[in-house]
Design a protein around this motif. Structure first.
Motif, mmCIF file in Angstrom:
data_model
loop_
_atom_site.group_PDB
_atom_site.id
_atom_site.type_symbol
_atom_site.label_atom_id
_atom_site.label_comp_id
_atom_site.label_asym_id
_atom_site.label_seq_id
_atom_site.Cartn_x
_atom_site.Cartn_y
_atom_site.Cartn_z
ATOM 1 N N ARG A 278 2.962 -10.948 17.848
ATOM 2 C CA ARG A 278 4.170 -10.345 17.292
ATOM 3 C C ARG A 278 3.992 -9.997 15.831
ATOM 4 N NH1 ARG A 278 9.219 -14.123 16.021
ATOM 5 N NH2 ARG A 278 7.626 -14.799 14.547
ATOM 6 N N ASP A 279 3.416 -10.917 15.069
ATOM 7 C CA ASP A 279 3.314 -10.750 13.614
ATOM 8 C C ASP A 279 1.976 -10.122 13.233
ATOM 9 O OD1 ASP A 279 5.803 -12.075 12.633
ATOM 10 O OD2 ASP A 279 4.949 -13.776 13.717
ATOM 11 N N TRP A 280 2.047 -8.966 12.596
ATOM 12 C CA TRP A 280 0.860 -8.281 12.099
ATOM 13 C C TRP A 280 0.922 -8.230 10.578
ATOM 14 C CZ3 TRP A 280 0.024 -3.087 15.206
ATOM 15 C CH2 TRP A 280 -0.187 -3.382 16.560
ATOM 16 N N ILE A 281 -0.204 -8.453 9.943
ATOM 17 C CA ILE A 281 -0.319 -8.197 8.501
ATOM 18 C C ILE A 281 -1.324 -7.071 8.317
ATOM 19 C CG2 ILE A 281 -1.100 -9.101 6.278
ATOM 20 C CD1 ILE A 281 0.027 -11.768 6.986
ATOM 21 N N ILE A 282 -0.900 -6.010 7.664
ATOM 22 C CA ILE A 282 -1.734 -4.830 7.437
ATOM 23 C C ILE A 282 -2.319 -4.903 6.033
ATOM 24 C CG2 ILE A 282 -1.843 -2.307 7.520
ATOM 25 C CD1 ILE A 282 -0.886 -3.517 10.133
ATOM 26 N N LEU A 283 -3.638 -4.753 5.939
ATOM 27 C CA LEU A 283 -4.319 -4.662 4.646
ATOM 28 C C LEU A 283 -4.826 -3.229 4.525
ATOM 29 C CD1 LEU A 283 -6.418 -7.968 4.914
ATOM 30 C CD2 LEU A 283 -4.121 -7.683 3.956
ATOM 31 N N PRO A 284 -4.008 -2.316 4.009
ATOM 32 C CA PRO A 284 -4.387 -0.902 4.016
ATOM 33 C C PRO A 284 -5.353 -0.557 2.891
ATOM 34 C CG PRO A 284 -2.250 -1.154 2.996
ATOM 35 C CD PRO A 284 -2.692 -2.535 3.419
ATOM 36 N N ASP A 285 -5.871 0.651 2.950
ATOM 37 C CA ASP A 285 -6.761 1.150 1.909
ATOM 38 C C ASP A 285 -6.494 2.640 1.730
ATOM 39 O OD1 ASP A 285 -8.761 0.930 -0.033
ATOM 40 O OD2 ASP A 285 -10.376 1.401 1.359
ATOM 41 N N GLN A 286 -6.499 3.059 0.477
ATOM 42 C CA GLN A 286 -6.363 4.464 0.105
ATOM 43 C C GLN A 286 -5.151 5.111 0.769
ATOM 44 O OE1 GLN A 286 -10.030 6.628 -0.582
ATOM 45 N NE2 GLN A 286 -11.157 4.745 -0.854
ATOM 46 N N ILE A 287 -5.289 6.222 1.482
ATOM 47 C CA ILE A 287 -4.119 6.972 1.941
ATOM 48 C C ILE A 287 -3.245 6.176 2.907
ATOM 49 C CG2 ILE A 287 -5.232 8.056 3.934
ATOM 50 C CD1 ILE A 287 -3.742 10.654 3.180
ATOM 51 N N LEU A 288 -3.786 5.139 3.535
ATOM 52 C CA LEU A 288 -3.002 4.353 4.486
ATOM 53 C C LEU A 288 -1.889 3.555 3.809
ATOM 54 C CD1 LEU A 288 -5.766 3.039 6.928
ATOM 55 C CD2 LEU A 288 -4.214 4.969 7.227
#
Length: 912
Positions: A623-633
């Motif tokens: 259920r729980d997601w942690i997003i570690l984005p980069d640049q345009i994301l």
């Protein structure tokens, strides 16, 4: 009386020789002999303390001029000890401290050099005359330059130049011109390293007008155009120098070699430098002379030439010889060894660049020879380079310099991550994958991480409260001067304000240097925890999380998943393809304005397929997601992407975003206490009208549910926010905000225009201490948009709150609709009050809006996807939130009551 006459005559004669109109070896020798006689006469007790100190100081200066730094230090130290023994004023020791600093600089003992130069600067503040001020600031500028902090070096060189031009004691115009020439050249070199080539070229032009050393400036202009990757222009300037003199000039040869490399002529580099570089090796040991900067450059250039020729073994050896030249503390001739970062070296950026080149070359040679030891050397060398960057960053004293360094080293991290993943694909060794993931996350948001670390460490480092207050005052002065500079249109006033900004930065630099005197502060900074994978895995396991990490390399996007099942690598995506798809998704949602969904759903499906699909099998059950984005994301709310079943991700997953995996294990629990704080300055009731900011009639309802302080209309001022924010446990801002993706624009939050100063800029937020704040809800437009920096992420209002210490934020990526934002925020607090984590509460609030038939006109993602949660999954204690109506009315009645209060309104009428 005779004895007094003897020492006095000697002193007057010595001073006359010292200040000879045309000084030479004879006058210097005579002065030294006489000053030595005066020092020996002190045993008779006839020589006054101040005269004795002056004799030590001038004798030490003459040793410095003769390039005998050890003798100079020994002499100056005796003078300093004599002065302290006789309780002389510290201001009298200014020159002794200054020359001690310059001596240690010549001996490459950076820490001691910085110590004495800082003592000189402190003595200057109590010194009646300001002679040699320019020299001091120039020396400090050189220190910062050599450690790679070019931003602060520019400030010191500029300050030195101003001091020189204001120094009335300098009546010798030739000496003044030489000093000015040096300062212009130094400042230009710093601007060149900051890639501000136009400013640098202008300063070099001013230096040329002094007609002192034309060849030096021509070479530096050539070096500038090498940095600009303009070899033809670089060669033009290099050819303006005297060729006969240039034949043995190593700087000239190195610049020419750089030009050959830019034009793909490695053989010419080898012919030019090979013999010259090896001639300066230590006889018998076949090792380069330590601390020989120019020779180090030559070996680095030779390494690049051999690299171009794909002769990696020779390249590797050349890069190792460059390391031996750059770092005198490193004496290991074995190419499998590397220096240990941990002290200040001159040319630290060159040392870093050479380590990266060595690491890359070792990796290529490993592929060629299949030697496992070379793979290990490659990884070890990359890590040594990144350890050096970590040390450099902790020495830096401003965010601007740290961000610049982050950008400068980003490509190094890209090479390292790509090498680790390539190796993992060959070996299937999980340690190689962990290394790639760790480097990917280590490269992100370093300036933000260090600022937050320092803020926490200050609390327990024993730094006196008066120094911390002084820091706040200086930051306030700096912010005010910056604001005035941005709003100023007078060239004359601009010069004054630029000087005020520079002086505030230098004062802060001095203050931060004094913090390092507190052992706990500096040692804990250096010992600050890096990414510890086992800790991250434990955090993920205990919270049953799925982490989705992205990293943009040269052509590919790498995607890692971290779950209780371990770390996995998804199939990489092409950067160009994903970038195009994300831009289409962004334009689809913004151009739709909440109407057509066809194009948006097509783009959202495509985005899922390219960004998430390859990793979905590993994470879909969580259920729980942690997003570690980069640049345009960083600009994209993932919860509006459509999964294979055609459902928005928000329907089944609670999403959080973090700037880097470095914050993943951060303890987001805050101390008990504090109160909620809400602001809604544009409710339309008692609000002051403003032509640029329309009313937000639903904004008042957002803060009605909070039990603490609530300011609406004209009472919702910036003054009240600054007064209460640092003691608040929760802050909710229902107002307007402005942000832009254009560099140089400072975003702001709008408070009541009842006060003239009603805009709170991001720079001002940096000065706050919000370490005790559990959540900031930014219910305003575009608070999570701004300038995108590859290594640091999004420079935005939400980041400014994070910088100030708040771990958890709800922020908006595009313009917020007043009515839907009010709905979501009230639903959010209702679920938080029931004990749900912040990301789950936001997920449920969005789904409540999406499923509410009364809000059917707002079901489009345009109205709910803009709000994102930045922070860790936390189960907050609801003690600091009180919903007065929850304790009085059952839920169905509450909903009916709330719906009866809603106005049908036109969608999008009131945007923030």
């Amino acid at each position: 009386m005779g004895q007094e006459s003897d020492w006095l005559e000697k002193y007057e004669a010595a001073v006359a020789y010292f200040y000879a109109e045309v000084p030479d070896a004879k006058t210097d020798s005579s002065a030294m002999h006489l000053f030595q006689g005066i020092i020996e006469a002190q045993a008779d007790g006839m020589v006054p303390d101040t005269v004795l100190l002056d004799a030590y100081e001038k004798l030490g200066t003459l040793f410095l001029i003769q390039n005998a730094p050890e003798k100079s230090i020994q002499t100056l130290k005796k003078g300093i000890l004599t002065a302290r023994k006789n309780n002389l004023l510290d201001s009298l020791l200014f020159h002794s401290y200054l020359f001690m600093g310059e001596n240690f600089f010549l001996m490459n003992q950076a820490d001691s050099s910085i110590f004495y130069l800082n003592r000189a600067e402190a003595a200057l503040r109590t010194k009646a005359d300001k002679n040699e001020t320019g020299r001091l600031y120039n020396s400090l500028g050189v220190i910062y330059y050599e450690s790679g902090n070019y931003t602060q070096a520019v400030n010191y060189f500029s300050k030195a130049k101003s001091a020189l031009l204001e120094d009335r004691s300098l009546d010798n115009s030739t000496a003044t011109e030489y000093a000015l020439f040096s300062l212009l050249s130094n400042e230009a070199a710093a601007w060149t390293n900051l890639n501000a080539f136009t400013k640098a070229a202008d300063l070099y032009t001013q230096a040329l007008e002094l007609t002192i050393d034309r060849d030096e400036i021509m070479r530096k202009l050539a070096a500038l155009y090498v940095e600009k990757n303009a070899p033809d222009t670089a060669l033009y300037y290099l050819q303006q120098t005297e060729q006969q003199a240039a034949a043995g000039n190593r700087l000239h040869q190195n610049i020419l070699a750089d030009i050959y490399l830019l034009t793909n002529q490695p053989d010419k580099v080898i012919d030019l430098l090979q013999d010259a570089a090896t001639k300066e090796m230590n006889p018998g040991t076949n090792t380069p002379t330590a601390n020989n900067y120019r020779n180090g450059e030559s070996f680095q250039l030779l390494g690049k030439a051999w690299h171009q020729k794909k002769q990696y073994k020779k390249a590797l050896q050349s890069f190792h010889l460059a390391l031996l030249s750059f770092d005198e503390s490193f004496q290991q001739t074995d190419v499998f060894q590397n220096p240990t970062p941990g002290n200040v070296n001159w040319g630290m950026t060159d040392l870093f660049e050479t380590l990266l080149l060595k690491a890359e070359t070792a990796g290529l040679l490993a592929k060629e020879t299949q030697e496992v030891s070379l793979h290990r050397l490659s990884f070890h060398t990359y890590q040594t380079a990144f350890d050096l960057v970590f040390y450099m960053n902790n020495l830096y004293d401003n965010e601007e310099a740290r961000i610049f360094l982050g950008e400068a080293v980003r490509k190094g991290y890209e090479s390292a991550v790509a090498a680790a993943i390539d190796r993992y694909k060959q070996t299937n060794d999980p340690n190689d994958l962990i290394q790639g993931f760790s480097w990917a996350e280590e490269s992100k948001a370093t300036a933000l991480e260090l600022a937050r670390n320092e803020a926490r460490i200050k609390e327990k480092a024993g730094i006196p409260p008066e120094l911390l207050q002084q820091e706040k005052n200086l930051k306030f002065q700096l912010t005010r001067a910056n604001r005035q500079l941005m709003e100023n249109y007078s060239p004359k006033r601009a010069e004054e304000l630029e000087a005020a900004v520079r002086d505030s930065k230098l004062a802060l630099s001095r203050l931060y240097a004094s913090y390092n005197d507190f052992t706990v502060y500096f040692s804990e900074k250096i010992a600050a925890e890096r990414i510890e994978f086992s800790v991250l895995q434990s955090h993920v396991n205990s919270n049953n999380l799925a982490v989705l990490s992205y990293f943009f390399a040269a052509d590919d996007i790498f995607c890692f998943t971290l779950t209780p099942q371990g770390l996995k690598l998804a199939e990489s995506s092409e950067k160009a393809t994903v970038t195009s798809t994300i831009r289409t998704l962004q334009s689809s949602v913004l151009n739709s304005r909440g109407n057509s969904r066809k194009d948006l759903e097509s783009a959202a499906t495509k985005a899922f397929q390219q960004v998430i699909a390859a990793a979905y099998r590993e994470i879909e059950d969580y259920r729980d997601w942690i997003i570690l984005p980069d640049q345009i994301l960083v600009h994209v709310p993932f919860d509006m992407m459509l999964d294979p079943a055609g459902q928005f991700l928000v329907e089944n997953h609670a999403l959080s975003y973090l700037y880097s995996g470095k914050f993943l294990h951060e303890d987001s629990e805050k101390p008990a206490g504090g109160q909620t704080l809400g602001f809604a300055p544009f409710t339309g009731q008692d609000s002051m009208p403003h032509p640029a900011f329309e009313p937000l009639p639903y904004s008042g309802s957002e803060i009605d549910v909070l039990a603490g302080l609530a300011f609406t209309g004209q009472s919702a001022t910036k003054t009240e926010f600054l007064k209460h924010s640092e003691s608040a446990s929760l802050i909710h801002l229902a107002t307007h905000a402005f942000s832009s993706s254009k560099p140089g624009t400072d975003p702001f939050i709008v408070f009541s225009p009842a006060e003239t100063d009603h805009l709170l800029y991001a720079e001002e937020l940096y000065q706050l201490n919000l370490q005790n704040t559990s959540l900031v809800f930014l219910s305003a437009c575009q608070t999570h948009t701004g300038t995108l920096i590859a290594s640091e992420g999004l420079i935005s209002l939400s980041r400014a709150f994070s910088y100030a210490g708040c771990s958890n934020l709800v922020s908006s990526i595009w313009k917020a609709n007043d009515k839907t934002t009010a709905y979501i925020s009230q639903e959010f607090y209702r679920w938080v009050d029931r004990g749900y984590s912040f990301p789950v509460a936001l997920q449920r609030a969005k789904n409540a809006l999406r499923n509410d038939p009364e809000m059917a006109q707002f079901h489009h993602p345009y109205y709910w996807a803009n709000l994102v949660f930045i922070g860790n999954r936390t189960e907050p204690s609801p003690a600091w939130i009180r919903f007065w109506y929850l304790s009085l009315l059952p839920a169905p009645i509450i909903l009916a009551w709330w719906l009866s209060k809603k106005s049908p309104g036109k969608p999008g009428l009131f945007n923030r």
